[in-house]
Design a protein around this motif. Structure first.
Motif, PDB file in Angstrom:
ATOM      1  N   MET A  93       0.906  -1.264  -0.010  1.00  0.00           N
ATOM      2  CA  MET A  93      -0.237  -0.049  -0.148  1.00  0.00           C
ATOM      3  C   MET A  93       0.929   1.312  -0.061  1.00  0.00           C
ATOM      4  SD  MET A  93      -2.986   1.222   2.720  1.00  0.00           S
ATOM      5  CE  MET A  93      -4.200   0.604   1.589  1.00  0.00           C
ATOM      6  N   LYS A  94       0.729   1.939  -0.882  1.00  0.00           N
ATOM      7  CA  LYS A  94       1.404   3.404  -1.074  1.00  0.00           C
ATOM      8  C   LYS A  94       0.581   4.535  -1.065  1.00  0.00           C
ATOM      9  CE  LYS A  94       4.369   0.732  -4.287  1.00  0.00           C
ATOM     10  NZ  LYS A  94       4.162   0.523  -5.755  1.00  0.00           N
ATOM     11  N   PHE A  95      -0.623   4.611  -1.421  1.00  0.00           N
ATOM     12  CA  PHE A  95      -1.594   5.548  -1.344  1.00  0.00           C
ATOM     13  C   PHE A  95      -3.024   5.315  -0.736  1.00  0.00           C
ATOM     14  CE2 PHE A  95       1.365   5.676  -5.298  1.00  0.00           C
ATOM     15  CZ  PHE A  95       1.639   7.179  -5.233  1.00  0.00           C
ATOM     16  N   CYS A  96      -3.334   6.318  -0.236  1.00  0.00           N
ATOM     17  CA  CYS A  96      -4.536   6.393   0.589  1.00  0.00           C
ATOM     18  C   CYS A  96      -5.841   5.880  -0.372  1.00  0.00           C
ATOM     19  CB  CYS A  96      -4.950   7.700   1.192  1.00  0.00           C
ATOM     20  SG  CYS A  96      -6.561   7.568   2.061  1.00  0.00           S
ATOM     21  N   SER A  97      -6.575   4.854  -0.122  1.00  0.00           N
ATOM     22  CA  SER A  97      -7.685   4.575  -0.970  1.00  0.00           C
ATOM     23  C   SER A  97      -9.028   5.394  -0.777  1.00  0.00           C
ATOM     24  CB  SER A  97      -8.144   3.081  -0.660  1.00  0.00           C
ATOM     25  OG  SER A  97      -8.436   2.866   0.798  1.00  0.00           O
TER      26      SER A  97
END
Ligand SMILES: [Zn+2]
Ligand SMILES: [Zn+2]
Lengths: 182, 182
Positions: free
Chosen positions: B1-5
């Motif tokens: 996970m790299k970015f906020c969903s």
């Protein structure tokens, strides 16, 4: 889910080829983001004729009583989750026994599991998420103040099975509660 | 996970206040992204003295045999997942019976469950994810070609319990396989 957790692009909600359900799909990097049910694991810690309950210091059901229980973490076993939650919520050390109840709660995409357990000593006290921790005899259980249906179900099976001397796994599936309870 | 969903901002990996483990945290919208174990549910469909197996048309373990099984979906029960996977992979209709094995696989953050089941008719055929579907007597099970350890364990318990006439839930926890198997 609105954005791709892999690349940050906006996601669309559609059924991928060969799949049967719509998923959050990233059109930029191609990642399909599946969403799956969560496991809640608890323990039913026993000391002589009494059971350990925690009074919740957090929402939902602030102030109500429950068995120590919580969301299973990655890279642990269900039995380890039961012991960890008991340590976190009641500062209590247990020997985890048999899996005792497995209760599907499909309307909230959860599976609840409760393990029987032996409380190893009386050095328990409230953890950060508990107001109070105490041991209860059957006749003193605050049935109207139990936080979750899967917990009161597990407790009722426990006292029934103890009375009958017959221990077995109990499974069930919970329907949504009446609207006024939600 | 790299970015906020939720908002698309980059996430950081840190332990939130009051938590005990590092999580993916969005500093922009405040969402904490928990990651939890996944449930794999299977069925052990029986017809007279034979068991239904599927030969995998997908990775991992392409070409190897397995019981119908797969990731549980949101808003279904574990028993419904067992029936759905059996229909998808083997086009087979079953009556789902008792929960039979529950196997922790912590190194891949999975919990595997297998239900005993009764095959309702012989109208099975390979689904999209299967090369072949067939019924096997104990002596014909391709033990060296079973795709997953939790599946061969469930099958071995089944034939043992059938021989002994004693049916019970079996639980286990699998350690990582030797490195050369991964
Ligand atoms: Zn993406
Ligand atoms: Zn965010």
């Amino acid at each position: 889910m609105k954005f791709c957790s892999n690349c940050g692009a906006a996601v669309t909600f559609r059924t991928p080829p060969g799949d049967s359900l719509p998923r959050h799909v990233c059109e930029q990097c191609g990642t399909i983001h599946y969403q799956n049910p969560k496991i809640v694991v608890g323990a039913l810690p026993v000391w002589e004729d009494r059971v350990l309950l925690c009074r919740r210091a957090i929402e939902p059901r602030y102030g109500m009583w429950t068995l120590p229980a919580g969301f299973m973490e990655n890279e642990e076993t269900t039995a380890q989750a039961a012991a960890r939650e008991t340590l976190e919520e009641a500062c209590a050390r247990i020997e985890v026994g048999e899996l005792y109840t497995l209760i599907d709660v499909p309307h909230i995409s959860q599976v609840h599991m409760v393990y029987r357990a032996r409380l190893l000593d009386l050095g328990f006290k409230p953890g950060e998420e508990s107001l109070e921790v105490a041991l209860f005899r059957e006749e003193d259980i605050p049935w109207e103040q139990i936080a979750f249906r899967s917990i009161s179900m597990s407790l009722r099976h426990f006292f029934d099975d103890r009375r009958n001397g017959t221990w077995t796994l109990h499974t069930a599936s919970l329907a949504p509660p009446p609207a006024e309870w939600r």
